[in-house]
Scaffold this motif. Sequence first.
Motif, PDB file in Angstrom:
ATOM      1  N   PRO A 178       0.676  -1.284  -0.139  1.00 53.76           N
ATOM      2  CA  PRO A 178       0.089  -0.155   0.196  1.00 53.76           C
ATOM      3  C   PRO A 178       0.824   1.184   0.082  1.00 53.76           C
ATOM      4  O   PRO A 178       0.372   2.098  -0.567  1.00 53.76           O
ATOM      5  CB  PRO A 178      -0.792  -0.239   1.303  1.00 53.76           C
ATOM      6  N   GLY A 179       1.957   1.224   0.871  1.00 54.87           N
ATOM      7  CA  GLY A 179       3.008   2.525   0.689  1.00 54.87           C
ATOM      8  C   GLY A 179       3.488   2.717  -0.613  1.00 54.87           C
ATOM      9  O   GLY A 179       3.520   3.834  -1.230  1.00 54.87           O
ATOM     10  N   LEU A 180       3.855   1.800  -1.384  1.00 56.99           N
ATOM     11  CA  LEU A 180       4.229   1.593  -2.767  1.00 56.99           C
ATOM     12  C   LEU A 180       3.398   2.258  -3.726  1.00 56.99           C
ATOM     13  O   LEU A 180       3.476   3.418  -4.406  1.00 56.99           O
ATOM     14  CB  LEU A 180       4.811   0.373  -3.219  1.00 56.99           C
ATOM     15  N   GLN A 181       1.909   1.704  -3.427  1.00 57.29           N
ATOM     16  CA  GLN A 181       0.827   2.350  -4.334  1.00 57.29           C
ATOM     17  C   GLN A 181       0.601   3.793  -4.140  1.00 57.29           C
ATOM     18  O   GLN A 181       0.511   4.699  -5.128  1.00 57.29           O
ATOM     19  CB  GLN A 181      -0.148   1.561  -4.040  1.00 57.29           C
ATOM     20  N   LEU A 182       0.664   4.124  -2.957  1.00 53.98           N
ATOM     21  CA  LEU A 182       0.722   5.713  -2.536  1.00 53.98           C
ATOM     22  C   LEU A 182       1.732   6.534  -3.190  1.00 53.98           C
ATOM     23  O   LEU A 182       1.506   7.509  -3.564  1.00 53.98           O
ATOM     24  CB  LEU A 182       0.555   5.971  -0.940  1.00 53.98           C
ATOM     25  N   THR A 183       2.920   5.902  -3.002  1.00 54.68           N
ATOM     26  CA  THR A 183       3.996   6.836  -3.535  1.00 54.68           C
ATOM     27  C   THR A 183       3.999   6.883  -4.893  1.00 54.68           C
ATOM     28  O   THR A 183       4.120   8.053  -5.527  1.00 54.68           O
ATOM     29  CB  THR A 183       5.507   5.891  -3.157  1.00 54.68           C
ATOM     30  N   LEU A 184       3.338   5.957  -5.793  1.00 53.70           N
ATOM     31  CA  LEU A 184       3.262   6.033  -7.186  1.00 53.70           C
ATOM     32  C   LEU A 184       2.283   6.980  -7.401  1.00 53.70           C
ATOM     33  O   LEU A 184       2.392   7.849  -8.658  1.00 53.70           O
ATOM     34  CB  LEU A 184       2.956   4.662  -7.534  1.00 53.70           C
ATOM     35  N   GLN A 185       1.180   6.930  -6.662  1.00 49.98           N
ATOM     36  CA  GLN A 185      -0.054   7.848  -6.830  1.00 49.98           C
ATOM     37  C   GLN A 185       0.528   9.407  -6.753  1.00 49.98           C
ATOM     38  O   GLN A 185       0.161  10.257  -7.570  1.00 49.98           O
ATOM     39  CB  GLN A 185      -1.129   7.710  -5.937  1.00 49.98           C
ATOM     40  N   TYR A 186       1.513   9.746  -5.697  1.00 57.60           N
ATOM     41  CA  TYR A 186       2.019  10.996  -5.669  1.00 57.60           C
ATOM     42  C   TYR A 186       2.943  11.280  -6.723  1.00 57.60           C
ATOM     43  O   TYR A 186       3.242  12.428  -7.095  1.00 57.60           O
ATOM     44  CB  TYR A 186       2.748  10.913  -4.428  1.00 57.60           C
ATOM     45  N   LEU A 187       3.667  10.421  -7.503  1.00 55.52           N
ATOM     46  CA  LEU A 187       4.651  10.573  -8.445  1.00 55.52           C
ATOM     47  C   LEU A 187       3.875  10.801  -9.802  1.00 55.52           C
ATOM     48  O   LEU A 187       4.603  11.820 -10.676  1.00 55.52           O
ATOM     49  CB  LEU A 187       5.540   9.338  -8.635  1.00 55.52           C
ATOM     50  N   VAL A 188       2.870  10.156  -9.991  1.00 56.62           N
ATOM     51  CA  VAL A 188       2.187  10.264 -11.407  1.00 56.62           C
ATOM     52  C   VAL A 188       2.015  11.612 -11.927  1.00 56.62           C
ATOM     53  O   VAL A 188       2.363  11.964 -13.242  1.00 56.62           O
ATOM     54  CB  VAL A 188       1.142   9.461 -11.572  1.00 56.62           C
ATOM     55  N   PRO A 189       1.174  12.544 -11.198  1.00 60.71           N
ATOM     56  CA  PRO A 189       1.024  14.113 -11.599  1.00 60.71           C
ATOM     57  C   PRO A 189       2.306  14.847 -11.935  1.00 60.71           C
ATOM     58  O   PRO A 189       2.276  15.462 -12.822  1.00 60.71           O
ATOM     59  CB  PRO A 189       0.434  14.457 -10.405  1.00 60.71           C
ATOM     60  N   LEU A 190       3.277  14.455 -11.012  1.00 61.46           N
ATOM     61  CA  LEU A 190       4.728  15.217 -11.419  1.00 61.46           C
ATOM     62  C   LEU A 190       4.942  14.629 -12.709  1.00 61.46           C
ATOM     63  O   LEU A 190       5.624  15.533 -13.667  1.00 61.46           O
ATOM     64  CB  LEU A 190       5.419  14.970 -10.137  1.00 61.46           C
ATOM     65  N   LEU A 191       5.004  13.324 -13.020  1.00 61.13           N
ATOM     66  CA  LEU A 191       5.417  12.987 -14.406  1.00 61.13           C
ATOM     67  C   LEU A 191       4.526  13.503 -15.481  1.00 61.13           C
ATOM     68  O   LEU A 191       5.171  13.734 -16.511  1.00 61.13           O
ATOM     69  CB  LEU A 191       5.036  11.297 -14.532  1.00 61.13           C
ATOM     70  N   VAL A 192       3.251  13.510 -15.256  1.00 64.32           N
ATOM     71  CA  VAL A 192       2.366  14.168 -16.237  1.00 64.32           C
ATOM     72  C   VAL A 192       2.891  15.620 -16.364  1.00 64.32           C
ATOM     73  O   VAL A 192       2.908  16.236 -17.712  1.00 64.32           O
ATOM     74  CB  VAL A 192       0.800  14.379 -15.658  1.00 64.32           C
ATOM     75  N   GLY A 193       3.431  16.436 -15.392  1.00 63.63           N
ATOM     76  CA  GLY A 193       3.834  17.769 -15.616  1.00 63.63           C
ATOM     77  C   GLY A 193       5.242  17.844 -16.458  1.00 63.63           C
ATOM     78  O   GLY A 193       5.439  18.511 -17.318  1.00 63.63           O
ATOM     79  N   VAL A 194       6.076  16.819 -16.014  1.00 63.56           N
ATOM     80  CA  VAL A 194       7.207  16.599 -16.804  1.00 63.56           C
ATOM     81  C   VAL A 194       7.113  16.418 -18.230  1.00 63.56           C
ATOM     82  O   VAL A 194       7.736  17.056 -19.168  1.00 63.56           O
ATOM     83  CB  VAL A 194       8.236  15.541 -16.093  1.00 63.56           C
ATOM     84  N   ILE A 195       6.113  15.494 -18.538  1.00 65.19           N
ATOM     85  CA  ILE A 195       5.924  15.173 -20.137  1.00 65.19           C
ATOM     86  C   ILE A 195       5.439  16.443 -20.864  1.00 65.19           C
ATOM     87  O   ILE A 195       5.853  16.763 -21.848  1.00 65.19           O
ATOM     88  CB  ILE A 195       5.091  13.814 -20.124  1.00 65.19           C
ATOM     89  N   ALA A 196       4.493  17.031 -20.012  1.00 70.48           N
ATOM     90  CA  ALA A 196       3.733  18.141 -20.430  1.00 70.48           C
ATOM     91  C   ALA A 196       4.625  19.275 -21.009  1.00 70.48           C
ATOM     92  O   ALA A 196       4.471  19.907 -22.050  1.00 70.48           O
ATOM     93  CB  ALA A 196       2.557  18.736 -19.558  1.00 70.48           C
ATOM     94  N   SER A 197       5.837  19.424 -20.422  1.00 66.66           N
ATOM     95  CA  SER A 197       6.817  20.637 -20.555  1.00 66.66           C
ATOM     96  C   SER A 197       7.744  20.266 -21.595  1.00 66.66           C
ATOM     97  O   SER A 197       8.343  20.733 -22.011  1.00 66.66           O
ATOM     98  CB  SER A 197       7.550  20.533 -19.220  1.00 66.66           C
ATOM     99  N   SER A 198       7.597  18.871 -22.146  1.00 66.50           N
ATOM    100  CA  SER A 198       8.467  18.531 -23.284  1.00 66.50           C
ATOM    101  C   SER A 198       8.012  18.719 -24.514  1.00 66.50           C
ATOM    102  O   SER A 198       9.017  18.818 -25.618  1.00 66.50           O
ATOM    103  CB  SER A 198       8.898  16.925 -23.022  1.00 66.50           C
ATOM    104  N   PHE A 199       6.927  19.193 -24.654  1.00 68.84           N
ATOM    105  CA  PHE A 199       6.354  19.529 -25.815  1.00 68.84           C
ATOM    106  C   PHE A 199       6.665  21.152 -26.302  1.00 68.84           C
ATOM    107  O   PHE A 199       6.641  21.773 -25.237  1.00 68.84           O
ATOM    108  CB  PHE A 199       4.522  19.321 -26.018  1.00 68.84           C
ATOM    109  N   VAL A 200       6.671  21.394 -27.736  1.00 70.93           N
ATOM    110  CA  VAL A 200       6.411  22.663 -27.975  1.00 70.93           C
ATOM    111  C   VAL A 200       4.950  23.278 -28.480  1.00 70.93           C
ATOM    112  O   VAL A 200       4.513  22.500 -29.230  1.00 70.93           O
ATOM    113  CB  VAL A 200       7.506  22.842 -29.268  1.00 70.93           C
ATOM    114  N   TYR A 201       4.468  24.280 -27.765  1.00 67.27           N
ATOM    115  CA  TYR A 201       2.981  24.491 -28.004  1.00 67.27           C
ATOM    116  C   TYR A 201       3.001  25.821 -28.854  1.00 67.27           C
ATOM    117  O   TYR A 201       3.938  26.653 -28.955  1.00 67.27           O
ATOM    118  CB  TYR A 201       2.850  24.851 -26.571  1.00 67.27           C
ATOM    119  N   ASP A 202       1.925  25.806 -29.574  1.00 71.24           N
ATOM    120  CA  ASP A 202       1.316  26.992 -30.809  1.00 71.24           C
ATOM    121  C   ASP A 202      -0.037  27.071 -30.426  1.00 71.24           C
ATOM    122  O   ASP A 202      -0.556  26.516 -29.650  1.00 71.24           O
ATOM    123  CB  ASP A 202       1.810  26.596 -32.101  1.00 71.24           C
ATOM    124  N   ARG A 203      -0.588  28.187 -31.119  1.00 71.77           N
ATOM    125  CA  ARG A 203      -1.809  28.350 -30.965  1.00 71.77           C
ATOM    126  C   ARG A 203      -2.652  27.133 -31.086  1.00 71.77           C
ATOM    127  O   ARG A 203      -3.910  27.091 -30.459  1.00 71.77           O
ATOM    128  CB  ARG A 203      -2.311  29.459 -31.755  1.00 71.77           C
TER     129      ARG A 203
END
Length: 393
Positions: free
Chosen positions: A86-111
């Motif tokens: 259960p601790g591993l699951q909680l740690t991964l749940q806390y990790l995933v949103p930060l990974l989402v932000g990391v991936i989102a920052s890797s793209f180049v955005y336009d209109r």
Amino acid sequence: MKDRQFYDFYNWLFFCAFLPFIGYMFLFLPSTILGFNLTGWAWLIMLLVTCYYFLQRYAAVTFPIGLWIPWLAYLWLYLLYRFSFPGLQLTLQYLVPLLVGVIASSFVYDREKLHWLYKRMLLLSFVVVLLFAFGRLFRGGWTPFAAATPMLLSVAAALSIGVFYMTRKVRFIGFFFLFFLVPFIDVTRMGILVFLLIFIFHFANRKVFSKIAFSAVGLLLVLLVFNSKGFQEKTFYEGRGEISDLSVNYYEPGSMMNTSGRANFLQFYEHGLKSSPLFGNGPRADMYVLKSVWGGAGISEAHNDYLSVRYNYGYVGLALLLFGFVTTFLALYARFWKEKAPYRILLQSTTMILTLTFLIYMYSDNILKSTVFFTHFYFALLGVVYARFSDQA
């Protein structure tokens, strides 16, 4: 469409946000599949998706991960020290949103991409509003994810009111109030508070006269909501109360406020909080406390992330988590007042107000774990703020 990975990644993000609602739509589906409900499968899918894209795009990442490294390091070191599944699951749940932000920052955005993202967010939110209306009209008031739905809608609401403040196009304030109807009708009190906070304090509303005018409208809305029959009956045990009867500390003994049972949770955690104040009792220790109270079943969440993090990780863990939020807000604030580009102003101002929203939701819910409804989108927006923009944007 150019940049196939961009569209594929965000389609997964929106799909996983919608996946839990499929169980509400099709009641014949089993409540769990291989031990996970649909919400659980949603964050698991995003874990796999983010890991895959991180391996593909790590060299292009511009996310300010350094602000969150102390929190992440503490989570993983504590897990190694006191491991449990259960601790591993909680740690991964806390990790995933930060990974989402990391991936989102890797793209180049336009209109084109920014407009596509906003339209997808609106589409998801409109569908959720329709499901809410269906539940109110045809399922005896049983609506999907009563607490989590306003969290999801607050993202589209914050973007929409931000666009309104910058353009004065009426349809966008219309979108805001459409989404506001959901917590208002369902009397989701924290959702109501968050929507009013967004309306009054959104940083895109930069002109002094406009701030005064819309703050006055916001205060009128506060009085309207507070004096409504549904809010009074749900908030006060006696069915009627005054503003002076409201308390920030809903754990206070003798309070007139009805907290839907949340005030009772503190008593179960008091011993552990006092015995291990600095470093807590270990990842997911809070779950075992509540399961012992209810005989191994039923409620397993404290519905207060500050309380849960303190119990599991102590004041040290809570301080590191808040360090991430506070430094993120200050970094955004410093960028915001120097910014001239309209799209970046919208994104930065919306992310700032959603940072405050995040901290408020944490007080009455387990939003750190309910990642697919709000937290993924918050960190995705944060990633977009720090991403590269093409000249077209």
